[in-house]
Design a protein around this motif. Structure first.
Motif, PDB file in Angstrom:
ATOM      1  N   TYR A  16     109.632 -38.979 -39.019  1.00  0.00           N
ATOM      2  CA  TYR A  16     108.609 -39.674 -39.821  1.00  0.00           C
ATOM      3  C   TYR A  16     107.202 -39.387 -39.288  1.00  0.00           C
ATOM      4  O   TYR A  16     106.269 -39.167 -40.054  1.00  0.00           O
ATOM      5  CB  TYR A  16     108.923 -41.171 -39.766  1.00  0.00           C
ATOM      6  N   SER A  17     107.056 -39.364 -37.940  1.00  0.00           N
ATOM      7  CA  SER A  17     105.727 -39.155 -37.354  1.00  0.00           C
ATOM      8  C   SER A  17     105.182 -37.762 -37.680  1.00  0.00           C
ATOM      9  O   SER A  17     103.967 -37.585 -37.791  1.00  0.00           O
ATOM     10  CB  SER A  17     105.765 -39.380 -35.843  1.00  0.00           C
ATOM     11  N   LYS A  18     106.051 -36.799 -37.847  1.00  0.00           N
ATOM     12  CA  LYS A  18     105.596 -35.441 -38.209  1.00  0.00           C
ATOM     13  C   LYS A  18     104.932 -35.480 -39.582  1.00  0.00           C
ATOM     14  O   LYS A  18     103.877 -34.869 -39.798  1.00  0.00           O
ATOM     15  CB  LYS A  18     106.771 -34.465 -38.194  1.00  0.00           C
ATOM     16  N   LEU A  34     103.804 -38.273 -41.002  1.00  0.00           N
ATOM     17  CA  LEU A  34     102.678 -39.214 -40.918  1.00  0.00           C
ATOM     18  C   LEU A  34     101.412 -38.520 -40.406  1.00  0.00           C
ATOM     19  O   LEU A  34     100.325 -38.701 -40.948  1.00  0.00           O
ATOM     20  CB  LEU A  34     103.057 -40.373 -39.982  1.00  0.00           C
ATOM     21  N   PHE A  35     101.548 -37.738 -39.341  1.00  0.00           N
ATOM     22  CA  PHE A  35     100.364 -37.155 -38.696  1.00  0.00           C
ATOM     23  C   PHE A  35     100.002 -35.771 -39.220  1.00  0.00           C
ATOM     24  O   PHE A  35      98.830 -35.416 -39.249  1.00  0.00           O
ATOM     25  CB  PHE A  35     100.553 -37.106 -37.180  1.00  0.00           C
ATOM     26  N   ALA A  36     100.988 -34.979 -39.598  1.00  0.00           N
ATOM     27  CA  ALA A  36     100.688 -33.603 -40.022  1.00  0.00           C
ATOM     28  C   ALA A  36     100.856 -33.409 -41.524  1.00  0.00           C
ATOM     29  O   ALA A  36     100.397 -32.406 -42.078  1.00  0.00           O
ATOM     30  CB  ALA A  36     101.589 -32.629 -39.266  1.00  0.00           C
ATOM     31  N   SER A  39     102.005 -30.118 -44.194  1.00  0.00           N
ATOM     32  CA  SER A  39     101.620 -28.874 -43.519  1.00  0.00           C
ATOM     33  C   SER A  39     102.555 -28.563 -42.347  1.00  0.00           C
ATOM     34  O   SER A  39     102.664 -27.425 -41.923  1.00  0.00           O
ATOM     35  CB  SER A  39     100.169 -28.940 -43.032  1.00  0.00           C
ATOM     36  N   TRP A  40     103.229 -29.603 -41.823  1.00  0.00           N
ATOM     37  CA  TRP A  40     104.186 -29.378 -40.726  1.00  0.00           C
ATOM     38  C   TRP A  40     105.327 -28.490 -41.213  1.00  0.00           C
ATOM     39  O   TRP A  40     105.971 -27.789 -40.436  1.00  0.00           O
ATOM     40  CB  TRP A  40     104.732 -30.728 -40.230  1.00  0.00           C
ATOM     41  N   GLU A  96     105.056 -26.113 -43.539  1.00  0.00           N
ATOM     42  CA  GLU A  96     104.627 -24.836 -44.126  1.00  0.00           C
ATOM     43  C   GLU A  96     105.238 -23.648 -43.392  1.00  0.00           C
ATOM     44  O   GLU A  96     105.476 -23.707 -42.183  1.00  0.00           O
ATOM     45  CB  GLU A  96     103.096 -24.723 -44.064  1.00  0.00           C
ATOM     46  N   GLY A 153     105.352 -20.485 -41.383  1.00  0.00           N
ATOM     47  CA  GLY A 153     104.455 -19.989 -40.342  1.00  0.00           C
ATOM     48  C   GLY A 153     104.104 -21.033 -39.301  1.00  0.00           C
ATOM     49  O   GLY A 153     103.667 -20.688 -38.201  1.00  0.00           O
ATOM     50  N   HIS A 154     104.294 -22.337 -39.626  1.00  0.00           N
ATOM     51  CA  HIS A 154     103.913 -23.362 -38.657  1.00  0.00           C
ATOM     52  C   HIS A 154     104.810 -23.345 -37.422  1.00  0.00           C
ATOM     53  O   HIS A 154     104.322 -23.376 -36.289  1.00  0.00           O
ATOM     54  CB  HIS A 154     103.907 -24.764 -39.293  1.00  0.00           C
ATOM     55  N   PRO A 214     106.639 -20.840 -36.153  1.00  0.00           N
ATOM     56  CA  PRO A 214     106.335 -19.695 -35.262  1.00  0.00           C
ATOM     57  C   PRO A 214     105.071 -19.911 -34.433  1.00  0.00           C
ATOM     58  O   PRO A 214     105.048 -19.572 -33.243  1.00  0.00           O
ATOM     59  CB  PRO A 214     106.172 -18.530 -36.244  1.00  0.00           C
ATOM     60  N   VAL A 215     104.021 -20.508 -35.037  1.00  0.00           N
ATOM     61  CA  VAL A 215     102.801 -20.789 -34.263  1.00  0.00           C
ATOM     62  C   VAL A 215     103.121 -21.775 -33.138  1.00  0.00           C
ATOM     63  O   VAL A 215     102.697 -21.589 -31.988  1.00  0.00           O
ATOM     64  CB  VAL A 215     101.689 -21.353 -35.186  1.00  0.00           C
ATOM     65  N   GLN A 216     103.893 -22.798 -33.479  1.00  0.00           N
ATOM     66  CA  GLN A 216     104.242 -23.814 -32.483  1.00  0.00           C
ATOM     67  C   GLN A 216     105.015 -23.178 -31.310  1.00  0.00           C
ATOM     68  O   GLN A 216     104.766 -23.506 -30.145  1.00  0.00           O
ATOM     69  CB  GLN A 216     105.104 -24.876 -33.170  1.00  0.00           C
ATOM     70  N   GLN A 240     110.662 -15.382 -40.518  1.00  0.00           N
ATOM     71  CA  GLN A 240     109.903 -16.563 -40.936  1.00  0.00           C
ATOM     72  C   GLN A 240     110.683 -17.476 -41.889  1.00  0.00           C
ATOM     73  O   GLN A 240     110.504 -18.695 -41.842  1.00  0.00           O
ATOM     74  CB  GLN A 240     108.600 -16.117 -41.603  1.00  0.00           C
ATOM     75  N   ALA A 285     104.465 -34.034 -33.171  1.00  0.00           N
ATOM     76  CA  ALA A 285     104.203 -34.648 -34.472  1.00  0.00           C
ATOM     77  C   ALA A 285     102.981 -34.060 -35.186  1.00  0.00           C
ATOM     78  O   ALA A 285     102.881 -34.162 -36.395  1.00  0.00           O
ATOM     79  CB  ALA A 285     104.031 -36.154 -34.298  1.00  0.00           C
ATOM     80  N   ARG A 323     100.225 -31.037 -36.408  1.00  0.00           N
ATOM     81  CA  ARG A 323     100.303 -29.623 -36.790  1.00  0.00           C
ATOM     82  C   ARG A 323      99.667 -28.800 -35.661  1.00  0.00           C
ATOM     83  O   ARG A 323      98.551 -29.079 -35.217  1.00  0.00           O
ATOM     84  CB  ARG A 323      99.547 -29.395 -38.095  1.00  0.00           C
ATOM     85  N   THR A 324     100.377 -27.809 -35.192  1.00  0.00           N
ATOM     86  CA  THR A 324      99.858 -26.967 -34.118  1.00  0.00           C
ATOM     87  C   THR A 324      98.934 -25.921 -34.729  1.00  0.00           C
ATOM     88  O   THR A 324      99.333 -25.190 -35.637  1.00  0.00           O
ATOM     89  CB  THR A 324     101.023 -26.284 -33.371  1.00  0.00           C
TER      90      THR A 324
END
Lengths: 421, 193
Positions: free
Chosen positions: A182-184, A186-188, A191-192, A194, A196-197, A199-201, A224, B59, B61-62
């Motif tokens: 849920y927090s992912k 809530l905060f992102a 876009s969390w 998407e 490509g996210h 791999p960036v992480q 990807q 949590a 976005r990076t």
């Protein structure tokens, strides 16, 4: 495969609670012994005094006693394994782990893996009366008259036990996963999720902490679509677990999925949530791993029904018999219930178990009761090993000879019906 | 003092619940109290203290552009190596990076004290790795929460005793899809000896 205790709130025995208690206790001992709590004393004291989480009074004194707390935690977990005074033990374990954990958290975040343990201990303490297969379970039988003990042993099935401890453990465990998912969102936001996210992480995690990109992380960076599906599955498994629990649906797909998620986190980020794998074991239906009663002749156990100590111990031990294949028989009824009793059998001397013409005496009768459950077969095998069996026979003989002295009350009739005089 | 208050209040309430645990109202009330305390930080409503946790793991976005601190130790010749958290138990790689930030933010005397502690531990770790074989018993320990970067004997070859702790500020940029490292620059921000 896994029990949704929100749906199945009652079980015939307390066997699952017993297994979770032993597993949690052994896990706690192992974890506490492995943690370098005592090394906290070496760190600059101001870090603890300034930390948001630690109790910022008498910090020096707190750090001086951390090593003692560690050994108290280990000792309390040992008592917990045996189920001795679990109210007292779980309360102090939760309080000590909270205190040491907060200090530990001042210099590292791995201590947060203790938090589910704290909640589970508190829930255990709240529902401790349902933990029957324990020292406390035995102690609680002291208020039962001999006639009632014998009646319980003869009757077999009782009304099922409420699994409040395991139900709330499951809800809180699933809730912690829910909040991570849920927090992912809530905060992102979306876009969390998407492409490509992830791999960036993974790249950022590698450059900051690992110095190199692990091969599995590189695979996801190169593929990807698979990384994108993994992101979606992460949210589905984290959030869906609690929803399935509350909708009383099967939870096994989520436990399997979350086990896979933790494996991927280890392979891609080198962060290991090993504790979670042990905590999943709490939801295995251990009580179904028994010798099936169908098509098998029952194991008939003849015990001294005038002995209060024996009846109390067997009232607890019958919770091992999750397949309901053990029949407890008073010596007075033995000739009626059992065919072909050998001449050398002396029911006044020790406990006997009979099945399909086989006779098991004393220590070995006890082992046969354990063998009715596959989970306890390793323990039964251990008890049969020569040095253990030698000691076990002697301990059994000593207890059998002194059973009336060990009893709190032997004011019962000798006619085998277990009624009080 | 907030942590002490929360600890005392929570375990005070837990004492009452344990004493009257057979009462359905007390037990039910406490369970909802516990669930609310676990949920509130999870929903981002309140800050948290032990034994409660936000569970906000990864949590945010990076972003593909990042700036972070990296702590290294250097010998008298100026040869340097990234500090390994393994020699400074019980910390790990992630908090080690945060300690890099902290070394830049702390009061000078506290920063110096922390840097000296890290230097001492780094030298102890290097000596142990050079002179001792790791024991079998470490395999019996509870698994670590974080693996990854660690020193080996080979990595320490050619390095003398560490005399300086250096905090670098690293800027890195990845492509939007994470496939490529577009740039990486670093700057020595602070050194402690």
């Amino acid at each position: 495969m896994f029990v949704n205790y929100f749906k199945e709130r009652r079980r015939a025995t307390s066997f699952n609670i017993f297994i979770v208690r032993v597993l949690l206790g052994v896990y706690g001992i192992w974890k506490a012994l492995s943690y370098d709590f005592e090394r906290l004393r070496e760190w600059p004291e101001f870090l603890f005094a300034q930390n948001y989480h630690a109790i910022d009074i008498l910090v020096s004194l707190q750090l001086d006693f951390v090593w003692i707390e560690k050994w108290i935690i280990v000792a309390l977990f040992v008592l917990f394994v045996f189920g001795w005074r679990t109210g007292f033990v779980t309360f102090f374990l939760a309080a000590f782990i909270t205190h040491v954990g907060a200090l530990h958290y001042s210099v590292t975040n791995s201590g947060a893996t203790w938090m589910p343990v704290i909640y589970i201990l508190i829930l255990f303490g709240l529902y401790r009366e349902t933990d029957v297969l324990s020292v406390d379970g035995y102690r609680r039988t002291s208020s039962m008259p001999q006639g009632e003990l014998n009646a319980v042993l003869k009757r077999g099935d009782d009304s099922p036990l409420y699994m409040g401890f395991l139900m709330w453990t499951l809800i809180i465990f699933a809730a912690t996963y829910f909040f991570t998912g849920y927090s992912k969102i809530l905060f992102a936001g979306v876009s969390w999720l998407e492409m490509g996210h992830l791999p960036v992480q993974l790249q950022v995690e590698a450059i900051r902490h690992l110095n190199e990109v692990p091969p599995t992380a590189q695979f996801l960076i190169d593929h990807q679509i698979i990384a994108w599906i993994s992101s979606w599955l992460t949210i589905v498994f984290e959030c869906g677990f609690l929803i399935f629990v509350l909708l009383r649906l099967p939870i096994w797909p989520f436990i399997i999925g979350l086990a896979g998620l933790h494996a991927m986190i280890l392979l891609t980020m080198n962060i290991f949530f090993f504790d979670q794998y042990l905590l999943y074991l709490a939801f295995i239906p251990w009580d179904r791993l028994h010798v099936s009663a169908e098509g098998r002749s029952p194991l008939k156990v003849v015990y001294d029904d005038t002995c209060n100590f024996c009846a109390r111990a067997l009232t607890v031990l019958r919770h091992v018999d999750t397949g309901n294949v053990v029949r407890f028989v008073a010596p007075g009824d033995a000739r009626e219930e059992i065919d072909r009793i050998p001449d050398d059998v002396d029911f006044t001397k020790e406990m006997y178990a009979f099945r399909n013409g086989e006779v098991y005496r004393g220590h070995y009768a006890f082992i046969e009761v354990l063998r009715t459950n596959y989970v306890l077969r390793p323990l039964a095998w251990l008890l049969k090993l020569p040095p253990v069996a030698w000691a076990g026979e002697r301990v059994y003989d000593y207890i059998a000879r002194n059973r009336h002295a060990l009893s709190t009350s032997c004011e019962v009739s000798q006619n085998g019906d277990g009624g009080e005089e | 003092m907030v942590a002490a208050f929360i600890f005392a209040t929570f375990f005070g309430a837990t004492t009452v619940a344990f004493v009257f645990h057979r009462g359905p109202i007390v037990r039910g009330g406490y369970l909802f109290f516990l669930l609310a305390l676990i949920s509130a930080p999870g929903f981002g409503i309140v800050a948290w203290h032990w034994p409660f946790f936000s569970w906000h793991l990864y949590a945010t976005r990076t972003q593909p552009e990042i700036t972070f601190s990296e702590v290294r130790v250097a010998d008298a010749e100026g040869n340097e190596i990234k500090l390994s958290a393994r020699g400074i138990p019980p910390t790990m790689a992630t908090p080690m990076r945060r300690f890099g930030d902290k070394l830049l933010e702390l009061e000078p005397e506290h920063a110096q004290e922390l840097a000296r502690f890290f230097l001492e531990k780094a030298n102890e770790r290097a000596d142990r790795l050079r002179n001792e074989n790791e024991t079998f018993w470490r395999f019996l320990k509870f698994p670590r929460h974080q693996y990854g970067y660690r020193w080996s004997k080979e990595m320490l070859e050619g390095l003398g005793p560490f005399v300086e702790l250096r905090v670098y500020t690293v800027d890195a940029e990845f492509s939007e899809d994470g496939r490529e490292l577009l740039s990486r620059t670093e700057e020595l921000t602070k050194a402690f000896s």
